[in-house]
Design a protein around this motif. Sequence first.
Motif, PDB file in Angstrom:
ATOM      1  N   LEU A 168       0.727  -1.179   0.032  1.00 16.99           N
ATOM      2  CA  LEU A 168      -0.193  -0.191   0.194  1.00 16.99           C
ATOM      3  C   LEU A 168       0.582   1.321  -0.249  1.00 16.99           C
ATOM      4  O   LEU A 168       0.794   1.983  -1.035  1.00 16.99           O
ATOM      5  N   PHE A 169       2.375   0.861   0.809  1.00 23.88           N
ATOM      6  CA  PHE A 169       2.709   2.555   1.199  1.00 23.88           C
ATOM      7  C   PHE A 169       3.922   2.663   0.082  1.00 23.88           C
ATOM      8  O   PHE A 169       4.490   3.802  -0.274  1.00 23.88           O
ATOM      9  N   GLU A 170       3.863   1.278  -1.529  1.00 28.61           N
ATOM     10  CA  GLU A 170       5.091   2.100  -2.048  1.00 28.61           C
ATOM     11  C   GLU A 170       5.015   3.184  -2.738  1.00 28.61           C
ATOM     12  O   GLU A 170       3.437   3.916  -3.355  1.00 28.61           O
ATOM     13  N   GLY A 171       6.333   4.172  -2.541  1.00 27.16           N
ATOM     14  CA  GLY A 171       6.072   4.892  -3.381  1.00 27.16           C
ATOM     15  C   GLY A 171       5.917   6.137  -2.651  1.00 27.16           C
ATOM     16  O   GLY A 171       5.777   7.438  -3.021  1.00 27.16           O
ATOM     17  N   PHE A 172       5.526   5.983  -1.706  1.00 29.16           N
ATOM     18  CA  PHE A 172       5.023   6.810  -0.156  1.00 29.16           C
ATOM     19  C   PHE A 172       6.548   7.421   0.448  1.00 29.16           C
ATOM     20  O   PHE A 172       6.784   6.087   0.864  1.00 29.16           O
ATOM     21  N   SER A 173       6.578   8.258   0.537  1.00 26.61           N
ATOM     22  CA  SER A 173       8.325   8.558   1.422  1.00 26.61           C
ATOM     23  C   SER A 173       7.719   8.440   2.975  1.00 26.61           C
ATOM     24  O   SER A 173       8.915   8.627   3.637  1.00 26.61           O
ATOM     25  N   LYS A 174       6.409   9.006   3.051  1.00 30.95           N
ATOM     26  CA  LYS A 174       6.497   9.160   4.478  1.00 30.95           C
ATOM     27  C   LYS A 174       5.649   8.345   5.251  1.00 30.95           C
ATOM     28  O   LYS A 174       6.242   6.829   4.441  1.00 30.95           O
ATOM     29  N   ASN A 175       7.024   7.812   6.833  1.00 38.27           N
ATOM     30  CA  ASN A 175       6.682   6.478   7.104  1.00 38.27           C
ATOM     31  C   ASN A 175       5.743   6.459   8.404  1.00 38.27           C
ATOM     32  O   ASN A 175       5.330   5.118   8.521  1.00 38.27           O
ATOM     33  N   ASP A 176       4.994   7.483   8.828  1.00 34.41           N
ATOM     34  CA  ASP A 176       4.033   6.675  10.074  1.00 34.41           C
ATOM     35  C   ASP A 176       2.597   7.604   9.431  1.00 34.41           C
ATOM     36  O   ASP A 176       3.017   8.536   8.294  1.00 34.41           O
ATOM     37  N   PHE A 177       1.877   6.900   9.532  1.00 31.35           N
ATOM     38  CA  PHE A 177       0.333   6.932   8.804  1.00 31.35           C
ATOM     39  C   PHE A 177      -0.672   7.366  10.396  1.00 31.35           C
ATOM     40  O   PHE A 177      -0.617   6.625  11.525  1.00 31.35           O
ATOM     41  N   SER A 178      -1.973   7.907  10.050  1.00 33.28           N
ATOM     42  CA  SER A 178      -2.318   7.858  10.818  1.00 33.28           C
ATOM     43  C   SER A 178      -4.217   6.377  10.117  1.00 33.28           C
ATOM     44  O   SER A 178      -4.476   7.016   9.295  1.00 33.28           O
ATOM     45  N   LEU A 179      -4.909   6.268  10.742  1.00 31.08           N
ATOM     46  CA  LEU A 179      -5.974   5.538  10.376  1.00 31.08           C
ATOM     47  C   LEU A 179      -6.713   5.985  10.170  1.00 31.08           C
ATOM     48  O   LEU A 179      -8.127   5.936   9.656  1.00 31.08           O
ATOM     49  N   LYS A 180      -7.144   7.278  10.568  1.00 31.65           N
ATOM     50  CA  LYS A 180      -8.401   7.960  11.162  1.00 31.65           C
ATOM     51  C   LYS A 180      -9.393   8.591  10.209  1.00 31.65           C
ATOM     52  O   LYS A 180     -10.380   8.662   9.807  1.00 31.65           O
ATOM     53  N   PRO A 181      -8.294   8.873   9.339  1.00 36.32           N
ATOM     54  CA  PRO A 181      -9.238   9.318   7.784  1.00 36.32           C
ATOM     55  C   PRO A 181      -9.986   7.857   6.608  1.00 36.32           C
ATOM     56  O   PRO A 181     -11.012   7.843   6.115  1.00 36.32           O
ATOM     57  N   LEU A 182      -9.340   7.122   7.100  1.00 33.50           N
ATOM     58  CA  LEU A 182      -9.753   5.881   6.546  1.00 33.50           C
ATOM     59  C   LEU A 182     -11.082   5.236   7.626  1.00 33.50           C
ATOM     60  O   LEU A 182     -11.970   5.009   6.956  1.00 33.50           O
ATOM     61  N   LYS A 183     -10.554   5.425   8.633  1.00 31.04           N
ATOM     62  CA  LYS A 183     -12.248   5.232   9.721  1.00 31.04           C
ATOM     63  C   LYS A 183     -13.402   6.293   9.620  1.00 31.04           C
ATOM     64  O   LYS A 183     -14.359   5.721   9.286  1.00 31.04           O
ATOM     65  N   ASP A 184     -12.767   7.583   9.263  1.00 29.10           N
ATOM     66  CA  ASP A 184     -13.772   8.465   8.916  1.00 29.10           C
ATOM     67  C   ASP A 184     -14.809   7.934   8.031  1.00 29.10           C
ATOM     68  O   ASP A 184     -15.234   7.999   7.401  1.00 29.10           O
ATOM     69  N   PHE A 185     -13.786   7.238   6.905  1.00 26.09           N
ATOM     70  CA  PHE A 185     -15.017   6.957   5.432  1.00 26.09           C
ATOM     71  C   PHE A 185     -15.911   5.983   6.080  1.00 26.09           C
ATOM     72  O   PHE A 185     -16.166   6.182   5.011  1.00 26.09           O
ATOM     73  N   ARG A 186     -15.173   5.058   6.587  1.00 28.71           N
ATOM     74  CA  ARG A 186     -16.057   3.994   6.996  1.00 28.71           C
ATOM     75  C   ARG A 186     -17.399   4.973   7.842  1.00 28.71           C
ATOM     76  O   ARG A 186     -18.198   4.089   7.298  1.00 28.71           O
ATOM     77  N   VAL A 187     -17.300   5.537   8.340  1.00 27.79           N
ATOM     78  CA  VAL A 187     -18.240   5.856   8.961  1.00 27.79           C
ATOM     79  C   VAL A 187     -19.406   6.839   8.321  1.00 27.79           C
ATOM     80  O   VAL A 187     -20.372   7.002   8.499  1.00 27.79           O
ATOM     81  N   PHE A 188     -18.400   7.593   7.711  1.00 25.50           N
ATOM     82  CA  PHE A 188     -19.254   8.911   6.550  1.00 25.50           C
ATOM     83  C   PHE A 188     -20.270   7.349   6.038  1.00 25.50           C
ATOM     84  O   PHE A 188     -21.334   7.238   5.232  1.00 25.50           O
ATOM     85  N   ALA A 189     -19.715   6.480   5.431  1.00 21.25           N
ATOM     86  CA  ALA A 189     -20.107   5.461   4.047  1.00 21.25           C
ATOM     87  C   ALA A 189     -21.610   4.728   5.045  1.00 21.25           C
ATOM     88  O   ALA A 189     -22.428   4.282   4.671  1.00 21.25           O
ATOM     89  N   GLU A 190     -21.297   4.653   6.399  1.00 17.65           N
ATOM     90  CA  GLU A 190     -22.283   4.232   7.340  1.00 17.65           C
ATOM     91  C   GLU A 190     -22.921   4.885   7.477  1.00 17.65           C
ATOM     92  O   GLU A 190     -24.342   4.767   7.284  1.00 17.65           O
ATOM     93  N   ARG A 191     -22.943   6.056   7.443  1.00 15.78           N
ATOM     94  CA  ARG A 191     -24.394   7.008   7.952  1.00 15.78           C
ATOM     95  C   ARG A 191     -24.847   7.582   6.681  1.00 15.78           C
ATOM     96  O   ARG A 191     -25.652   8.038   6.436  1.00 15.78           O
ATOM     97  N   SER A 192     -24.367   7.691   5.598  1.00 16.10           N
ATOM     98  CA  SER A 192     -24.794   8.044   4.261  1.00 16.10           C
ATOM     99  C   SER A 192     -25.491   6.640   3.513  1.00 16.10           C
ATOM    100  O   SER A 192     -26.123   7.008   2.073  1.00 16.10           O
ATOM    101  N   ASN A 193     -25.864   5.941   4.166  1.00 15.80           N
ATOM    102  CA  ASN A 193     -26.555   3.951   3.837  1.00 15.80           C
ATOM    103  C   ASN A 193     -25.612   4.144   2.094  1.00 15.80           C
ATOM    104  O   ASN A 193     -26.592   3.244   1.215  1.00 15.80           O
ATOM    105  N   ILE A 194     -24.420   3.949   1.807  1.00 13.22           N
ATOM    106  CA  ILE A 194     -23.811   2.946   1.317  1.00 13.22           C
ATOM    107  C   ILE A 194     -22.755   2.224   1.866  1.00 13.22           C
ATOM    108  O   ILE A 194     -21.816   1.829   0.430  1.00 13.22           O
ATOM    109  N   VAL A 195     -23.566   1.732   2.525  1.00 10.03           N
ATOM    110  CA  VAL A 195     -22.484   0.240   3.043  1.00 10.03           C
ATOM    111  C   VAL A 195     -23.565  -0.460   3.522  1.00 10.03           C
ATOM    112  O   VAL A 195     -24.287  -0.257   4.085  1.00 10.03           O
TER     113      VAL A 195
END
Lengths: 387, 419
Positions: A329-356
């Motif tokens: 997943l991280f190939e090509g990214f120079s940064k070594n540290d990530f937060s999963l918050k944006p990904l988790k926020d997507f899941r919550v958004f999908a749930e609330r928008s009724n697209i999951v």
Amino acid sequence: MMEKDDKDYKLKQKIMRYFWRLGYFVRSNVKLTRETELGKSALTDIDVLALRFTENFQTDFIICDCKTGKNVSNSERLLWLSGLQNYFDSRIAYFLRSDISAREYEEILNKLKINCLTVDHISWLEEIYGIDSEESFGPFIDDQEQIKIGFKEIEKKTKYSLDYLFIDYWRDNPQHQILQVMSICILMNQSSQIDENEKQFVLLYCYGLLSLSILRFCHKVLMLPTINKEEYIQETLLSGKIPFKERVSLVEHFYSFMVKEIEKRYKEKYPISKSEFVDNLIPDYKPYLVDYILRLVKYPESSVFIPRFFDLMFYNGLIGEQDIPFSRLFEGFSKNDFSLKPLKDFRVFAERSNIVSENLNTFLIKHIEKFETYLNTDNNSHTLVNL
Amino acid sequence: MSYEEICARCVEISKSLVNTSVGLVGMDLKTTRKIGDAARLAASIRRTGEIPARTFEAISTTLKIPPLIAEDSLLREFESLGWVQTKRIGRKITKIEEYMPPNTDVLKTLGILWEELQPTPIDEVSIKSLHLLSKRPYSIEALSSELDTELENVEASIHYGEQVNYLGTFQNRDGKLLAWTPLYWNNNLENALRYIDRQSEENLNRISLVTERIKNLQGVPIENLITHENRGIIESGVYFGYFPSVQISTATKKFDYMFTPRAHFDTGMGVFEKAELIVASIRHGQYHADHSRIRSPIAILRALRNNVLKPHSHALTQYFPLKTHGIVNIHQVKAYFGKGYKVEWIDTPENNYAADIARELLSKNIPVPASFEDVEVRQLALDGFFNYTSEQRKISKTESIMAEDEFKRLMEETAGITE
């Protein structure tokens, strides 16, 4: 989508793998169309399209034309490729041939700023970047026939065309892409014609494109002062192809016309107020989408891998029923540290928008947890950060 | 009564109960207090992303919600709603991931939760009384009949309310005992009482209807409300300050813009009052502009905050109330039409929060009842610092801070400065 009977299949797979290594989101056999008075008309095909985000959500496109065997119309093809480069405002284009002498076309290549590659050259690049050319994952996995069949089956059952995801998507601006893909997601999730597995299939594919469009949209939002962000998102997102104000004005005029017609014709008052009528323009998911984007722009560096995450989930997790190769997943990214918050926020958004769907939500939660575990282990080169 | 209104009333009661220990309020108003505290906490941590546990404790302390309650009760509810995820080492919370939905969803969901938690009779009567009494006073018996509840429940609720001033009683000039809500007029108690004291039952009903009409268009010009029957009660209501209003004066005329009464938690000019000034200035442009009328109030609000309002000759009049209260500056400029005035937004957290509330009022949403304290908590949660003006205001309010070291530590924790 890749097709095994495509004679350029192997070539496309190689170059897609290479672009992925450089951090790009990749697609093959992208069809471009144009609108005419008689409907849609095919414009051209792009063999490989790749895009990557800088850390301020700016998009970097690459177009690649791939051909196996000798092709005598290389010069014309180079000029065509240059036109496509302009169309996508792409910084660079690649001209990949199994057999070509770059020297022969040096002048035109330099003038058009196109890189010419041969198969040998790709193999050399694979060596220096440590790419295993036999490795198959993501959108360049070997067997994609079942994916094509899967989408056709869903179209037959729902009688709804999913062509947008493969054809018109790339023609539109990010706002319109978001509206269209969200419509497809809502329709599919609510459909009683397809089963849970089919919902999972089409929704997970859509998430890759949806997150891509949202990230592209975020570039402008990131550059705005904080107090303007919310208004800008609300109005621009809802505009699609017609500016929002024009759309509201159109609907208001239509409302006035309807009220008068009903009054004159039936001597009755129209029971809905103008503001309620206009509010119908605004989809239910709007507040959640606005909220998600406002959160996303706070974490640009941790957001840019999301479209590729969904690609791995779809191609490897769902279709291949394999473990997700998180290290890829991280190939090509120079940064070594990530937060999963944006990904988790997507899941919550999908749930609330009724697209999951329920199963898909469980599937997502499970794999995000696995991802979190992966990032928390000592023997990987990337770490999870608290923001 | 909508769920959003239930939640807003819960916030008002819970804010009134801060730092008090009134009778058996812990038992009788448990649900209302919980929901009110939950709404305040939710509004404060929304869009903060990830919060270390200590920062969360500091935020709840600043909101005067005991951290133990915030952690054990409120966080648990938020978790069950999918609004937060807590990360723990063993049983100890180390981090809170926040996934709060938009404010309208928060208010609605918490309003529904209030109902689902099976509120006590006192809870129910307190909320519904506050809602009814925010529109007009009622006799105790009429209130009991309206709410379809025993008289003793009404009396108990009023008893609690009287202790902390969100409910009260008075005897009108006919000797009848009426219940009302001082909370909505606590910066103008005497005059508001004098106004309602003289109203007949028929007039009280008219007052209620007028309040409902204003609710549909906050900042409505007074002349849009006045009819032959209600002229007297509206004009005297404005005179006595029962109906909050903002007046904008031109050389030849005065224009009044009306708002629904609301709870006051700040002394003097509060954050809601500032919001009302902003709305009134925009309504003036919408209804009474000399040349071109405003068509999109929210677009004007946005332009005002962005300092992109074009200079015009009427700006000094239109935005004068904002200038007086430190919300904008107005400069005279030379324009193509002659002398013009350019309006400049004063960028402070209080003004920005007031503008956010103004936007909710213009959009016909129900804002979460708030005060300047909430501005400061939000500032700390999001930006991690006290701004100069809020520090100055704290210093001017108290003569001295007794537990200085602890106060300093609290500020550092809230700002996320960890050891």
